[in-house]
Design an enzyme around this catalytic site. Structure first.
Site, PDB file in Angstrom:
ATOM      1  N   GLU A 193      52.039  10.739 -40.796  1.00 32.30           N
ATOM      2  CA  GLU A 193      50.909  10.208 -41.562  1.00 32.30           C
ATOM      3  C   GLU A 193      50.156  11.250 -42.385  1.00 32.30           C
ATOM      4  O   GLU A 193      48.964  11.460 -42.182  1.00 32.30           O
ATOM      5  CB  GLU A 193      49.931   9.508 -40.603  1.00 32.30           C
ATOM      6  CG  GLU A 193      50.598   8.380 -39.846  1.00 32.30           C
ATOM      7  CD  GLU A 193      49.679   7.727 -38.810  1.00 32.30           C
ATOM      8  OE1 GLU A 193      49.628   6.501 -38.798  1.00 32.30           O
ATOM      9  OE2 GLU A 193      49.044   8.451 -38.036  1.00 32.30           O
ATOM     10  N   GLU A 284      55.928   4.131 -35.803  1.00 42.21           N
ATOM     11  CA  GLU A 284      54.692   3.992 -35.059  1.00 42.21           C
ATOM     12  C   GLU A 284      54.111   2.613 -35.268  1.00 42.21           C
ATOM     13  O   GLU A 284      53.793   2.233 -36.381  1.00 42.21           O
ATOM     14  CB  GLU A 284      53.694   5.052 -35.561  1.00 42.21           C
ATOM     15  CG  GLU A 284      52.761   5.541 -34.511  1.00 42.21           C
ATOM     16  CD  GLU A 284      51.954   6.734 -34.972  1.00 42.21           C
ATOM     17  OE1 GLU A 284      52.534   7.795 -35.249  1.00 42.21           O
ATOM     18  OE2 GLU A 284      50.740   6.585 -35.062  1.00 42.21           O
TER      19      GLU A 284
END
Ligand SMILES: *[C@@H]1O[C@H](CO)[C@@H](O)[C@H](O)[C@H]1NC(C)=O
Ligand SMILES: *[C@@H]1O[C@H](CO)[C@@H](O)[C@H](O)[C@H]1NC(C)=O
Ligand SMILES: *[C@@H]1O[C@H](CO)[C@@H](O)[C@H](O)[C@H]1NC(C)=O
Length: 389
Positions: A193, A284
């Protein structure tokens, strides 16, 4: 194309006739070799923050110097004590029936002071033990190189991601990992991320080193309108340097590489068109609960079960529609240190009692096992890890 589409359509019709409509989605609807796993990250679970030659990371320093920046004022010094309990945690993964495990490597455990300080052989040895233990259970390692943590020394020397010098540091760290573990690791993710890293670190200042400027917040320093872009540039250049090195020196014919986190059906179809069928891994996806929820809600986590059931159903549909998705990783295996929330939120398939380190399977762990193994098996149910066992 048309022929294969109609073949798929026929299979779907046949399934619809044979199988009752209400039947829950199961693993057999996914292609062979599809990776189902659970994920974690180093700082969030390992603990052992000063053991076996590990250097301080940016989060060690941040949580110690600014505990007011963490909701419950706590830190990852011990976390899940996974560094000492990794073998038990690998057994939990095995009991779930996953065929892959996503984890990250602590940069400060491998290179305590960055490139100049040399490689910490005990850090290498820890990940060797973990990777070997996974393979012994037939579980494929899926490794993230950078999941928010970096050696504190690099924060000091380069201002973290703001200094161009960090690019060579990251390339070197990645190279050490490829060289040390690449014979047993086919799946590498460079950054977790990166969009969140630049925003939380340099715009909002809620991640170390607490950089931001008004009106985004009051920090020790920083420039919310400029620094996020500088950091993003250096992260992209670091990623590119690591990828180039990987392709030139390490890539084998089988290796996967591109990872697109947090995309579901429409997003997946978009990615599929945009990147022309490049394999996609959902690295995720998770559901959080407040730690102060009732014991009943925490253990019988039907909302988390429904959440994953829903996503997996959409995912199987996207795959039937031609999306080249190859893996799904539930965030997370264990309750952990959740960054600025500390331990006040929980995402785990396993409930962790942080006083005893006991891991207790939630309903979601039982659901995942049943989905993966096709049976609710009372003797083979998700294993619990007790403090004294
Ligand atoms: C649980 O904690 C959160 C965050 O501190 C708070 O917003 C919420 O009201 C609490 N809930 C209960 C039931 O105490
Ligand atoms: C879990 O909660 C659901 C409702 O949310 C309930 O129907 C079910 O019986 C509960 N299961 C257990 C094992 O307590
Ligand atoms: C249940 O799980 C155990 C352990 O994984 C396995 O040995 C056993 O064969 C399973 N039983 C059934 C009925 O599938």
């Amino acid at each position: 194309m048309a022929a294969s589409c109609s073949r798929i359509a026929l299979v779907v019709v046949a399934l619809a006739i044979i199988v009752p409509a209400a039947r829950a989605v199961d693993r057999t609807e996914f292609p062979p070799g599809f990776l189902f796993g659970a994920g974690t990250s180093a700082y969030q679970i390992e603990g052992a923050y000063l053991e076996d030659g590990k250097g301080l990371c940016n989060w060690d320093v941040f949580t110690h110097t600014r505990p007011e920046g963490i909701m419950d004022g706590r830190n990852g010094d011990v976390a899940d004590d996974h560094y000492h309990r990794y073998m038990g945690d690998v057994e939990l993964l095995e009991s779930l029936g996953v065929n892959s495990y996503r984890f990250s490597i602590s940069w400060a455990r491998i290179l305590p002071r960055g490139k100049l300080g040399g490689v910490n052989s005990e850090g290498i040895a820890f990940y060797n033990r973990l990777i070997d233990a996974l393979w012994q259970k037939g579980i494929e390692p899926f490794v993230t190189l950078n999941h928010f943590d970096l050696p504190h020394e690099l924060e000091t020397r380069f201002s973290g991601w703001l200094g161009a010098g960090i690019r060579e540091e990251f390339r070197y760290f990645a190279d050490v990992c490829f060289r040390s573990f690449g014979d047993r690791v086919r799946f590498w993710t460079t950054f977790n991320e990166p969009n969140l890293v630049t925003k939380f670190t340099y715009m909002l200042g809620v991640y170390p080193p607490n950089h931001c400027s008004p009106p985004f917040g009051n920090c020790n320093g920083g420039d919310s309108l400029r620094e996020p872009y500088v950091a993003a540039h250096n992260i992209i250049m670091s990623h590119a340097a690591a990828v180039r090195n990987y392709k030139e020196n390490y890539q084998t014919a089988f290796s996967g590489y591109y990872v697109v986190p947090q995309a579901m059906e429409p997003a997946i179809m978009y990615v599929n068109r945009r990147y022309k069928g490049t394999p996609v891994y959902i690295t995720e996806n998770g559901y959080s609960q407040w730690s102060n929820a009732s014991k009943e809600e925490l253990m019988n986590d039907t909302e988390r079960v429904n959440y994953h059931k829903g996503y997996v159903t959409y995912l199987s549909k996207a795959i039937r529609n031609g999306a080249n998705v190859r893996g799904y990783f539930i965030w997370t295996l264990l309750d952990n240190f959740e960054w600025m929330f500390g331990f006040s939120v929980r995402y785990g398939l396993y409930h962790v009692d942080f006083d005893t380190q006991e891991r207790i399977p939630r309903s979601s762990a039982r659901w995942y096992q049943e989905f993966l193994t096709g049976q609710s098996n009372m003797t083979g149910e998700p294993r619990a890890w007790r403090a004294d066992s």
